[in-house]
Design a protein around this motif. Sequence first.
Motif, PDB file in Angstrom:
ATOM      1  N   PRO A  61       0.809  -1.219   0.000  1.00  0.00           N
ATOM      2  CA  PRO A  61       0.000   0.000   0.000  1.00  0.00           C
ATOM      3  C   PRO A  61       0.843   1.270   0.000  1.00  0.00           C
ATOM      4  O   PRO A  61       0.490   2.255  -0.656  1.00  0.00           O
ATOM      5  CB  PRO A  61      -0.820  -0.138   1.289  1.00  0.00           C
ATOM      6  N   ASN A  62       1.972   1.265   0.717  1.00  0.00           N
ATOM      7  CA  ASN A  62       2.812   2.453   0.709  1.00  0.00           C
ATOM      8  C   ASN A  62       3.378   2.713  -0.679  1.00  0.00           C
ATOM      9  O   ASN A  62       3.465   3.855  -1.126  1.00  0.00           O
ATOM     10  CB  ASN A  62       3.958   2.302   1.715  1.00  0.00           C
ATOM     11  N   ILE A  84       2.027   1.876  -3.528  1.00  0.00           N
ATOM     12  CA  ILE A  84       0.946   2.404  -4.368  1.00  0.00           C
ATOM     13  C   ILE A  84       0.700   3.877  -4.073  1.00  0.00           C
ATOM     14  O   ILE A  84       0.510   4.693  -4.984  1.00  0.00           O
ATOM     15  CB  ILE A  84      -0.336   1.589  -4.138  1.00  0.00           C
ATOM     16  N   LEU A  85       0.713   4.226  -2.802  1.00  0.00           N
ATOM     17  CA  LEU A  85       0.491   5.622  -2.430  1.00  0.00           C
ATOM     18  C   LEU A  85       1.554   6.522  -3.032  1.00  0.00           C
ATOM     19  O   LEU A  85       1.257   7.571  -3.617  1.00  0.00           O
ATOM     20  CB  LEU A  85       0.491   5.773  -0.902  1.00  0.00           C
ATOM     21  N   ILE A  86       2.806   6.127  -2.906  1.00  0.00           N
ATOM     22  CA  ILE A  86       3.904   6.942  -3.414  1.00  0.00           C
ATOM     23  C   ILE A  86       3.781   7.116  -4.918  1.00  0.00           C
ATOM     24  O   ILE A  86       3.970   8.210  -5.463  1.00  0.00           O
ATOM     25  CB  ILE A  86       5.261   6.305  -3.056  1.00  0.00           C
ATOM     26  N   GLN A  87       3.418   6.006  -5.596  1.00  0.00           N
ATOM     27  CA  GLN A  87       3.207   6.101  -7.036  1.00  0.00           C
ATOM     28  C   GLN A  87       2.084   7.070  -7.352  1.00  0.00           C
ATOM     29  O   GLN A  87       2.216   7.960  -8.200  1.00  0.00           O
ATOM     30  CB  GLN A  87       2.843   4.711  -7.605  1.00  0.00           C
ATOM     31  N   GLY A  88       0.972   6.880  -6.648  1.00  0.00           N
ATOM     32  CA  GLY A  88      -0.204   7.696  -6.918  1.00  0.00           C
ATOM     33  C   GLY A  88       0.026   9.171  -6.625  1.00  0.00           C
ATOM     34  O   GLY A  88      -0.533  10.039  -7.299  1.00  0.00           O
ATOM     35  N   LEU A 137      -3.556   6.883   4.981  1.00  0.00           N
ATOM     36  CA  LEU A 137      -3.930   6.501   3.612  1.00  0.00           C
ATOM     37  C   LEU A 137      -3.454   5.094   3.249  1.00  0.00           C
ATOM     38  O   LEU A 137      -4.230   4.306   2.687  1.00  0.00           O
ATOM     39  CB  LEU A 137      -3.403   7.517   2.598  1.00  0.00           C
ATOM     40  N   PRO A 138      -2.191   4.740   3.556  1.00  0.00           N
ATOM     41  CA  PRO A 138      -1.789   3.367   3.232  1.00  0.00           C
ATOM     42  C   PRO A 138      -2.641   2.332   3.950  1.00  0.00           C
ATOM     43  O   PRO A 138      -2.874   1.243   3.402  1.00  0.00           O
ATOM     44  CB  PRO A 138      -0.337   3.294   3.708  1.00  0.00           C
ATOM     45  N   MET A 139      -3.101   2.644   5.160  1.00  0.00           N
ATOM     46  CA  MET A 139      -3.971   1.693   5.853  1.00  0.00           C
ATOM     47  C   MET A 139      -5.235   1.457   5.051  1.00  0.00           C
ATOM     48  O   MET A 139      -5.752   0.339   4.987  1.00  0.00           O
ATOM     49  CB  MET A 139      -4.345   2.224   7.230  1.00  0.00           C
TER      50      MET A 139
END
Lengths: 291, 324
Positions: A127-128, A130-134, B47-49
């Motif tokens: 998830p981290n 993906i967040l960084i990409q997004g 957000l990652p959660m």
Amino acid sequence: MDLHVTKGEKIFYIINYILLTLFAISIILPFMNVVSISLSSKTAILKGDVNFLPVNFNLASYKYVIGSEQFWNSLKVSVIVTLAGTILSVTLTFLAAYPLSKTNLKLRKPVLYFFVFIMLFNGGIVPNYILIQGLGLYNTIFVLFIPFLISTYNLLLIKNYLETLPEELEESALIDGANKIQVLFYIILPLAKPVLATVALFTAVMFWNSYFPGILYLSDKSLQPLQTYIYELLRAVQNIGEGEVNPEMLALLDTEGIRAATIVLSLIPIVAVYPFVQKYFVKGLVVGSIK
Amino acid sequence: MEDTIKLKDKKKSSSDKRTFRRDFKLNRGLYLFIVPAIILALIFNVLPMLGLVIAFKDYNIFLGDNAIDAIFKSPWVGLENFKNLFQSTDFFRVLGNTVSISVLKLIFAFPAPILLAILINEVRNNKAKRTIQSVSYLPHFISWVVLSGIFVELLGLYGVVNNLLVNIGILKDPVQFWADPQFYVPLIVITDIWKTIGWSSIIYLSTMTGINPSLYEAASIDGANKLQKILFITLPSLLPTIALLFILRLGYLLNAGFDQIFNTYSTPVYEVGDIIQTYVYRMGMGQGEFSFATAFGLFNSLVGFCLIILGNFISRKIFGRGMW
């Protein structure tokens, strides 16, 4: 202390000294080994002659590393990231800790629980990523420090310290006509110097040693911090002969020696600073654990 | 200290009745100070959660406009990823490695600093004491990236350890220690002790400074020897600290030491050294099994979270304090 030392106790003290000296030596020996390798010649290393002293002393490995542009570049990145990250992190954490140290603030408890929660639970690697990409942070220098500016541990450290400051201090200043900003900067901040120094040092070490974001979130080698550069150096097969290497140097060079020299050079900043700042770390740990 | 604060709150009991709106108007600046930190935490921690929903979907990173959009466009699969996870042989192997490495560290690396602290505490020369302590903390500040380099050199085919063992005759040929499944886990535990023993001993040493010296004198008069003094005075005084740290440490049972293993492991030792975090990394980022890896990661985080909460709860019940 005891007035009379029995014979049994004398023996104990001697054995204790010996044990602890052996222990201290065991800490130092690995470093001596890597320093020796960095200063030895290729043949000596491969023959396995290098133990704790250099064999065929030469500086070829160091010359190579110092001539490597990638090395200096990654060093530069690490310095930038460490400075920016530490300054921002300490500032933001201090600003957040101050209100949270005021017991009469509404929402104090929920906010504290929030910060503790994020210390205990996280989204994980994917998830981290993906967040960084997004967010478009992938492959930028900012990804190396912005996501890591908030540390609950440091927040609690500063908050607890601020709570030990007497309320009267602020109250009397306010009565004397100071506004709240002045109180914060001219009274609280100077008093908080010890804990801020400790937190700054902890944070700086964290950023300096950080290597994983560089692996995960960078594809551009020129953005790599030092530790990520070392990680790749140690895991990959080195191809010597790139760039300007004269034949004599080539004979002396060895991947092991180059790796060792890189390691030693990367240790210098920490080892150099260590004696001076060590006491801050120790105090910080002791205070931080007494909660 | 807490009593005086409570007294003060009672005096200003009108402030308790103060609503949030009024408090906000009064302390606007203070609340503003917290905002940047909260925003950063919301973006990079919360957000990652939310992204953990991937564990319940079949995530395809190429759907939608960007990686985050792809989360919404990916189909739900309910608990299928978890079913696959718990039915895979990898799961039990990796979980087993994680727990066994963690337990081994608990057995050997947890008591080691206590022993060191006791020995250091008995040093009478202050200068020597401080020197030994300073030297012992140093490894703590060096990253596993660098330390792995150092220890790989030390235990490599041409390294000191092999040279010594072959010369003495214990070994016939050099052994590639780090690549040998037999030696990998012991090496992990030993090098972990090497790195953490000094720093971890600080807590115990500072606790020991609080022991009343007259206890030792009285013991001397009663004819106690050094060992008895340590067993019956020093250790009992350390027991609360030891128990507290132990219980808190249990909360991190599933945390076997990612940095250390990630920097020292290789294919030959996956079978014994692959822990949850490293497996999740390889599955997720290496093989693109995003949903599967996230499911495993979610499992790891949840169990870890519960363990930590439990640990803190227990330590509060027994000792009156925890981590926060």
